[in-house]
Structure formats: C-alpha cells, structure tokens
Design a protein around this motif. Structure first.
Motif, PDB file in Angstrom:
ATOM      1  N   LEU A 166     -22.501 -30.407 -21.744  1.00 26.28           N
ATOM      2  CA  LEU A 166     -22.605 -29.263 -20.839  1.00 26.28           C
ATOM      3  C   LEU A 166     -23.827 -28.429 -21.221  1.00 26.28           C
ATOM      4  O   LEU A 166     -23.875 -27.840 -22.297  1.00 26.28           O
ATOM      5  CB  LEU A 166     -21.331 -28.423 -20.942  1.00 26.28           C
ATOM      6  N   GLY A 167     -24.824 -28.415 -20.370  1.00 26.43           N
ATOM      7  CA  GLY A 167     -26.044 -27.662 -20.639  1.00 26.43           C
ATOM      8  C   GLY A 167     -26.830 -28.190 -21.820  1.00 26.43           C
ATOM      9  O   GLY A 167     -27.257 -27.402 -22.673  1.00 26.43           O
ATOM     10  N   PRO A 168     -27.069 -29.499 -21.893  1.00 28.63           N
ATOM     11  CA  PRO A 168     -27.752 -30.061 -23.066  1.00 28.63           C
ATOM     12  C   PRO A 168     -29.186 -29.566 -23.238  1.00 28.63           C
ATOM     13  O   PRO A 168     -29.725 -29.623 -24.341  1.00 28.63           O
ATOM     14  CB  PRO A 168     -27.714 -31.571 -22.814  1.00 28.63           C
ATOM     15  N   ASP A 169     -29.821 -29.079 -22.171  1.00 25.77           N
ATOM     16  CA  ASP A 169     -31.202 -28.598 -22.265  1.00 25.77           C
ATOM     17  C   ASP A 169     -31.292 -27.141 -22.723  1.00 25.77           C
ATOM     18  O   ASP A 169     -32.381 -26.587 -22.822  1.00 25.77           O
ATOM     19  CB  ASP A 169     -31.902 -28.751 -20.909  1.00 25.77           C
ATOM     20  N   PHE A 170     -30.127 -26.535 -23.024  1.00 25.84           N
ATOM     21  CA  PHE A 170     -30.095 -25.142 -23.457  1.00 25.84           C
ATOM     22  C   PHE A 170     -29.655 -25.098 -24.916  1.00 25.84           C
ATOM     23  O   PHE A 170     -28.480 -25.299 -25.220  1.00 25.84           O
ATOM     24  CB  PHE A 170     -29.158 -24.322 -22.561  1.00 25.84           C
ATOM     25  N   PRO A 171     -30.598 -24.851 -25.838  1.00 27.59           N
ATOM     26  CA  PRO A 171     -30.272 -24.883 -27.271  1.00 27.59           C
ATOM     27  C   PRO A 171     -29.305 -23.767 -27.657  1.00 27.59           C
ATOM     28  O   PRO A 171     -29.138 -22.779 -26.939  1.00 27.59           O
ATOM     29  CB  PRO A 171     -31.626 -24.705 -27.943  1.00 27.59           C
ATOM     30  N   GLU A 172     -28.713 -23.931 -28.839  1.00 29.40           N
ATOM     31  CA  GLU A 172     -27.730 -22.966 -29.308  1.00 29.40           C
ATOM     32  C   GLU A 172     -28.323 -21.568 -29.480  1.00 29.40           C
ATOM     33  O   GLU A 172     -27.607 -20.573 -29.400  1.00 29.40           O
ATOM     34  CB  GLU A 172     -27.083 -23.455 -30.602  1.00 29.40           C
ATOM     35  N   ALA A 173     -29.604 -21.462 -29.692  1.00 30.58           N
ATOM     36  CA  ALA A 173     -30.245 -20.139 -29.791  1.00 30.58           C
ATOM     37  C   ALA A 173     -30.160 -19.387 -28.463  1.00 30.58           C
ATOM     38  O   ALA A 173     -30.199 -18.158 -28.424  1.00 30.58           O
ATOM     39  CB  ALA A 173     -31.703 -20.288 -30.211  1.00 30.58           C
ATOM     40  N   VAL A 174     -30.040 -20.130 -27.368  1.00 30.17           N
ATOM     41  CA  VAL A 174     -29.917 -19.518 -26.037  1.00 30.17           C
ATOM     42  C   VAL A 174     -28.448 -19.345 -25.666  1.00 30.17           C
ATOM     43  O   VAL A 174     -28.024 -18.269 -25.247  1.00 30.17           O
ATOM     44  CB  VAL A 174     -30.657 -20.360 -24.973  1.00 30.17           C
ATOM     45  N   LEU A 175     -27.668 -20.428 -25.790  1.00 37.40           N
ATOM     46  CA  LEU A 175     -26.236 -20.409 -25.476  1.00 37.40           C
ATOM     47  C   LEU A 175     -25.470 -21.017 -26.639  1.00 37.40           C
ATOM     48  O   LEU A 175     -25.774 -22.146 -27.056  1.00 37.40           O
ATOM     49  CB  LEU A 175     -25.939 -21.225 -24.207  1.00 37.40           C
ATOM     50  N   SER A 176     -24.472 -20.313 -27.141  1.00 36.27           N
ATOM     51  CA  SER A 176     -23.699 -20.852 -28.260  1.00 36.27           C
ATOM     52  C   SER A 176     -23.034 -22.169 -27.858  1.00 36.27           C
ATOM     53  O   SER A 176     -22.703 -22.394 -26.692  1.00 36.27           O
ATOM     54  CB  SER A 176     -22.630 -19.851 -28.709  1.00 36.27           C
ATOM     55  N   ASP A 177     -22.885 -23.048 -28.840  1.00 42.45           N
ATOM     56  CA  ASP A 177     -22.188 -24.308 -28.586  1.00 42.45           C
ATOM     57  C   ASP A 177     -20.697 -24.056 -28.398  1.00 42.45           C
ATOM     58  O   ASP A 177     -20.024 -24.741 -27.650  1.00 42.45           O
ATOM     59  CB  ASP A 177     -22.423 -25.280 -29.746  1.00 42.45           C
ATOM     60  N   SER A 178     -20.196 -23.022 -29.032  1.00 47.62           N
ATOM     61  CA  SER A 178     -18.781 -22.687 -28.961  1.00 47.62           C
ATOM     62  C   SER A 178     -18.483 -21.856 -27.711  1.00 47.62           C
ATOM     63  O   SER A 178     -19.150 -20.866 -27.443  1.00 47.62           O
ATOM     64  CB  SER A 178     -18.385 -21.897 -30.208  1.00 47.62           C
ATOM     65  N   VAL A 179     -17.476 -22.282 -26.971  1.00 48.31           N
ATOM     66  CA  VAL A 179     -17.026 -21.557 -25.784  1.00 48.31           C
ATOM     67  C   VAL A 179     -15.557 -21.204 -25.990  1.00 48.31           C
ATOM     68  O   VAL A 179     -14.733 -22.069 -26.286  1.00 48.31           O
ATOM     69  CB  VAL A 179     -17.179 -22.415 -24.504  1.00 48.31           C
ATOM     70  N   VAL A 180     -15.230 -19.931 -25.865  1.00 48.36           N
ATOM     71  CA  VAL A 180     -13.851 -19.472 -26.011  1.00 48.36           C
ATOM     72  C   VAL A 180     -13.173 -19.572 -24.650  1.00 48.36           C
ATOM     73  O   VAL A 180     -13.711 -19.113 -23.638  1.00 48.36           O
ATOM     74  CB  VAL A 180     -13.803 -18.020 -26.530  1.00 48.36           C
ATOM     75  N   VAL A 181     -11.980 -20.173 -24.629  1.00 42.61           N
ATOM     76  CA  VAL A 181     -11.223 -20.358 -23.389  1.00 42.61           C
ATOM     77  C   VAL A 181      -9.896 -19.619 -23.524  1.00 42.61           C
ATOM     78  O   VAL A 181      -9.228 -19.696 -24.563  1.00 42.61           O
ATOM     79  CB  VAL A 181     -10.963 -21.860 -23.139  1.00 42.61           C
TER      80      VAL A 181
END
Length: 190
Positions: A166-181
């Motif tokens: 999900l969103g592989p072109d957006f590095p963790e510096a931009v979007l965290s890898d962790s998503v709270v559900v």
C-alpha cells in the motif's frame, strides 16, 4: 423406551448448550477508522463509511466469538476529497480492482476480564496476511426504545502498509509504515 428418551434429552441438551448467537453490526452506531503518521509530525485520520460485520458466539462473555468484517474501500473518507481520490487510486488501495477489505477471525484468546486477543486473516489490495487485534467487550444492554439487545465492542490494532503493498512509492519518512485501525461500535442480537 427409557433409552430413546435419554438419547433425545442428550441430543436436546447438546444443541441448546452449543447454540450460537449471531450479532450484526449496527452501522448507525459504529465507526471504522484509521490513523497514519504524516511526515513524522502529525496524525492523519480517516474512516470507512460503508461496512458490514458480524460476531457469532455461543458463550455470553464472547470468549469463543468469531468475528467477520467487510469494508467497502471506495467509502474511504479523510475529510479531504483530493486525498480520498488519491487513496482510492492505484498508488494506494486501487479500489477499482480491490473494492473490498475483509477480516475473518481464526482464534480468540482471553487476556483479562472482557479483553481478548483475536487473530485472523486481513485481506485487501489482493493480499491476505494474519493480524492480531485487541478486542474489548464493553457489555450488553437492552435498548429501552425498541427492545433490541445490543453489545458494544472496541477493536483495535496496527497493520503495516508494506505488508499489503500500500503506497510503496511513499517512504516511511513521508507516511509511517504502521497504520492504526479502530472499530468501535454496537452489534445487534439477531
């Protein structure tokens, strides 16, 4: 004749002892939401407006519950239309090709009073992975207005967007890898 009666009583007691109750999600009193860290400094939150779910259990404390949830991915809503459209496209959810997200539990373990660790298969973006969620059974009441019996649950956990591509072109510096559900809501006894 006594043996036939005894066998019938055993069969009757077995079916009543193991009778399962189905609880259906009440969309008007339930929210399915998520949060992700943006640029390492802020939390972006959103929700899914269309979903369906059920819980099946034979025990009053839900210790043997089976959970199932289906989310309509195109119903994603972060409050910003341009961002929602971007999340629906192939950069992220690819909602046109993968319109549903599902969770189906495979086990439930009681960890304390009314609290459980529920493991199951989460499927979206064409990928299925096991996840473990925290479930808090908040109680059961009867609605005095209509007599419905409802149970409340708070369900939460974290998933890694990289596990689902999900969103592989957006590095963790931009979007965290962790998503709270989070799922917080009511289920009506059927």
């Amino acid at each position: 004749m006594k043996q036939v009666f005894s066998l019938l009583m055993i069969a009757f007691l077995s079916t009543t002892t193991f009778a399962q109750t189905t609880w259906k999600v009440d969309p008007a009193h339930t929210q399915v939401s998520f949060g992700i860290t943006h640029m390492g400094i802020s939390e972006v939150e959103g929700r899914f407006n269309k979903f369906d779910g059920s819980i099946v259990a034979s025990k009053d404390d839900f210790s043997d519950a089976q959970y199932q949830l289906t989310i309509e991915v195109p119903s994603i809503d972060t409050g910003v239309e341009m961002r929602d459209n971007h999340l629906r496209n192939a950069d992220f959810f690819d909602a046109e090709n993968h319109p549903k997200m599902t969770f189906k539990s495979t086990s439930s373990k009681k960890v304390s009073e009314n609290k459980y660790k529920v493991t199951g298969d989460l499927t979206f973006h064409g990928i299925t992975k096991p996840v473990t969620l925290d479930v808090w059974y908040r109680g059961t009441v009867e609605n005095p207005q209509n007599g419905d019996v409802i149970s409340g649950f708070a369900i939460s956990g974290e998933v890694k967007r990289s596990d689902y591509n999900l969103g592989p072109d957006f590095p963790e510096a931009v979007l965290s890898d962790s998503v709270v559900v989070d799922v917080d809501g009511e289920f009506k006894k059927q």
